[in-house]
Write a protein that holds these residues in place. Structure first.
Motif, PDB file in Angstrom:
ATOM      1  N   PHE A  56       0.840  -1.192   0.000  1.00 28.83           N
ATOM      2  CA  PHE A  56       0.000   0.000   0.000  1.00 28.83           C
ATOM      3  C   PHE A  56       0.874   1.240   0.000  1.00 28.83           C
ATOM      4  O   PHE A  56       2.002   1.225   0.509  1.00 28.83           O
ATOM      5  CB  PHE A  56      -0.907   0.020   1.235  1.00 28.83           C
ATOM      6  CG  PHE A  56      -2.097  -0.887   1.139  1.00 28.83           C
ATOM      7  CD1 PHE A  56      -3.277  -0.447   0.571  1.00 28.83           C
ATOM      8  CD2 PHE A  56      -2.030  -2.175   1.630  1.00 28.83           C
ATOM      9  CE1 PHE A  56      -4.388  -1.282   0.484  1.00 28.83           C
ATOM     10  CE2 PHE A  56      -3.129  -3.023   1.555  1.00 28.83           C
ATOM     11  CZ  PHE A  56      -4.315  -2.576   0.981  1.00 28.83           C
ATOM     12  N   GLU A  57       0.336   2.320  -0.514  1.00 28.08           N
ATOM     13  CA  GLU A  57       1.055   3.589  -0.546  1.00 28.08           C
ATOM     14  C   GLU A  57       1.357   4.105   0.859  1.00 28.08           C
ATOM     15  O   GLU A  57       2.417   4.670   1.091  1.00 28.08           O
ATOM     16  CB  GLU A  57       0.237   4.639  -1.306  1.00 28.08           C
ATOM     17  CG  GLU A  57       0.096   4.338  -2.776  1.00 28.08           C
ATOM     18  CD  GLU A  57      -0.836   5.313  -3.469  1.00 28.08           C
ATOM     19  OE1 GLU A  57      -1.345   6.263  -2.838  1.00 28.08           O
ATOM     20  OE2 GLU A  57      -1.064   5.120  -4.671  1.00 28.08           O
ATOM     21  N   THR A  58       0.416   3.885   1.796  1.00 27.53           N
ATOM     22  CA  THR A  58       0.583   4.396   3.157  1.00 27.53           C
ATOM     23  C   THR A  58       0.112   3.362   4.178  1.00 27.53           C
ATOM     24  O   THR A  58      -0.660   2.458   3.855  1.00 27.53           O
ATOM     25  CB  THR A  58      -0.244   5.684   3.383  1.00 27.53           C
ATOM     26  OG1 THR A  58      -1.637   5.352   3.338  1.00 27.53           O
ATOM     27  CG2 THR A  58       0.078   6.757   2.339  1.00 27.53           C
ATOM     28  N   GLY A  59       0.554   3.556   5.405  1.00 25.25           N
ATOM     29  CA  GLY A  59       0.074   2.719   6.498  1.00 25.25           C
ATOM     30  C   GLY A  59      -1.414   2.887   6.741  1.00 25.25           C
ATOM     31  O   GLY A  59      -2.101   1.938   7.107  1.00 25.25           O
ATOM     32  N   ALA A  64      -6.646   0.520   6.846  1.00 22.21           N
ATOM     33  CA  ALA A  64      -8.063   0.667   6.509  1.00 22.21           C
ATOM     34  C   ALA A  64      -8.626  -0.643   5.966  1.00 22.21           C
ATOM     35  O   ALA A  64      -9.782  -0.984   6.217  1.00 22.21           O
ATOM     36  CB  ALA A  64      -8.253   1.792   5.496  1.00 22.21           C
ATOM     37  N   TRP A  65      -7.817  -1.395   5.239  1.00 23.23           N
ATOM     38  CA  TRP A  65      -8.238  -2.697   4.717  1.00 23.23           C
ATOM     39  C   TRP A  65      -7.977  -3.807   5.736  1.00 23.23           C
ATOM     40  O   TRP A  65      -8.864  -4.585   6.062  1.00 23.23           O
ATOM     41  CB  TRP A  65      -7.526  -2.988   3.407  1.00 23.23           C
ATOM     42  CG  TRP A  65      -7.792  -4.342   2.807  1.00 23.23           C
ATOM     43  CD1 TRP A  65      -6.877  -5.314   2.555  1.00 23.23           C
ATOM     44  CD2 TRP A  65      -9.053  -4.870   2.387  1.00 23.23           C
ATOM     45  NE1 TRP A  65      -7.492  -6.418   1.999  1.00 23.23           N
ATOM     46  CE2 TRP A  65      -8.825  -6.169   1.890  1.00 23.23           C
ATOM     47  CE3 TRP A  65     -10.362  -4.378   2.398  1.00 23.23           C
ATOM     48  CZ2 TRP A  65      -9.849  -6.983   1.391  1.00 23.23           C
ATOM     49  CZ3 TRP A  65     -11.380  -5.189   1.896  1.00 23.23           C
ATOM     50  CH2 TRP A  65     -11.125  -6.468   1.400  1.00 23.23           C
ATOM     51  N   GLY A  66      -6.755  -3.881   6.250  1.00 21.07           N
ATOM     52  CA  GLY A  66      -6.382  -4.982   7.139  1.00 21.07           C
ATOM     53  C   GLY A  66      -7.091  -4.976   8.483  1.00 21.07           C
ATOM     54  O   GLY A  66      -7.417  -6.032   9.024  1.00 21.07           O
ATOM     55  N   ASP A  67      -7.341  -3.789   9.045  1.00 23.63           N
ATOM     56  CA  ASP A  67      -8.065  -3.691  10.315  1.00 23.63           C
ATOM     57  C   ASP A  67      -9.554  -3.474  10.082  1.00 23.63           C
ATOM     58  O   ASP A  67     -10.328  -3.446  11.028  1.00 23.63           O
ATOM     59  CB  ASP A  67      -7.531  -2.516  11.152  1.00 23.63           C
ATOM     60  CG  ASP A  67      -6.107  -2.736  11.631  1.00 23.63           C
ATOM     61  OD1 ASP A  67      -5.615  -3.882  11.578  1.00 23.63           O
ATOM     62  OD2 ASP A  67      -5.474  -1.745  12.043  1.00 23.63           O
ATOM     63  N   GLY A  68      -9.932  -3.286   8.827  1.00 25.22           N
ATOM     64  CA  GLY A  68     -11.321  -3.028   8.473  1.00 25.22           C
ATOM     65  C   GLY A  68     -12.009  -4.283   7.969  1.00 25.22           C
ATOM     66  O   GLY A  68     -12.006  -5.322   8.641  1.00 25.22           O
ATOM     67  N   PRO A  69     -12.535  -4.237   6.753  1.00 30.54           N
ATOM     68  CA  PRO A  69     -13.381  -5.331   6.266  1.00 30.54           C
ATOM     69  C   PRO A  69     -12.655  -6.579   5.767  1.00 30.54           C
ATOM     70  O   PRO A  69     -13.297  -7.574   5.448  1.00 30.54           O
ATOM     71  CB  PRO A  69     -14.142  -4.673   5.107  1.00 30.54           C
ATOM     72  CG  PRO A  69     -13.229  -3.608   4.613  1.00 30.54           C
ATOM     73  CD  PRO A  69     -12.524  -3.096   5.850  1.00 30.54           C
ATOM     74  N   MET A  70     -11.333  -6.562   5.713  1.00 28.42           N
ATOM     75  CA  MET A  70     -10.607  -7.688   5.126  1.00 28.42           C
ATOM     76  C   MET A  70     -10.894  -9.014   5.824  1.00 28.42           C
ATOM     77  O   MET A  70     -11.197 -10.015   5.171  1.00 28.42           O
ATOM     78  CB  MET A  70      -9.095  -7.399   5.120  1.00 28.42           C
ATOM     79  CG  MET A  70      -8.254  -8.456   4.411  1.00 28.42           C
ATOM     80  SD  MET A  70      -7.835  -9.896   5.394  1.00 28.42           S
ATOM     81  CE  MET A  70      -7.000  -9.165   6.771  1.00 28.42           C
TER      82      MET A  70
END
Length: 108
Positions: A56-59, A64-70
């Motif tokens: 990813f471009e940024t942490g 947002a993906w890894g701690d979110g809906p992933m």
């Protein structure tokens, strides 16, 4: 840049047609994630595990993906479990020496 590494148990193998279709549909959605540079999919059917490496471009984008809906999205597939998530900073200087594909595309 931030790496997101996801390791998970995978009971169905690569040759399972239903899972293959579902993962292909998921890949189309994942390709549109904000800040995603690329994703690498890996698996070992003999050990029933798989691992994905995202750049990813940024942490913030990675989290947002890894701690979110992933996790819920991945866990919704039959035979998927034991999902582990890790984040790593990228050493861009050393990675460039070893030809890591870090350059952002014109589309990002």
């Amino acid at each position: 840049m931030k790496l997101l590494v996801v390791r998970y148990g995978r009971q169905l193998g690569r040759d399972d047609p239903e899972q293959a279709r579902a993962f292909l549909a998921a890949a189309d959605k994942i390709a549109t994630l904000p800040g995603l540079v690329w994703k690498l999919w890996g698996y070992d059917d003999s050990e029933h595990v798989a691992e994905s490496i995202y750049l990813f471009e940024t942490g913030e984008h990675a989290r947002a993906w890894g701690d979110g809906p992933m996790k819920s999205a991945l866990g919704s597939h039959p035979g998927i479990g034991d999902i582990e998530v890790r984040y790593y900073d990228v050493d861009e200087q050393l990675s460039a020496v070893t030809r890591a594909p870090l350059a952002l595309t014109a589309e990002t």
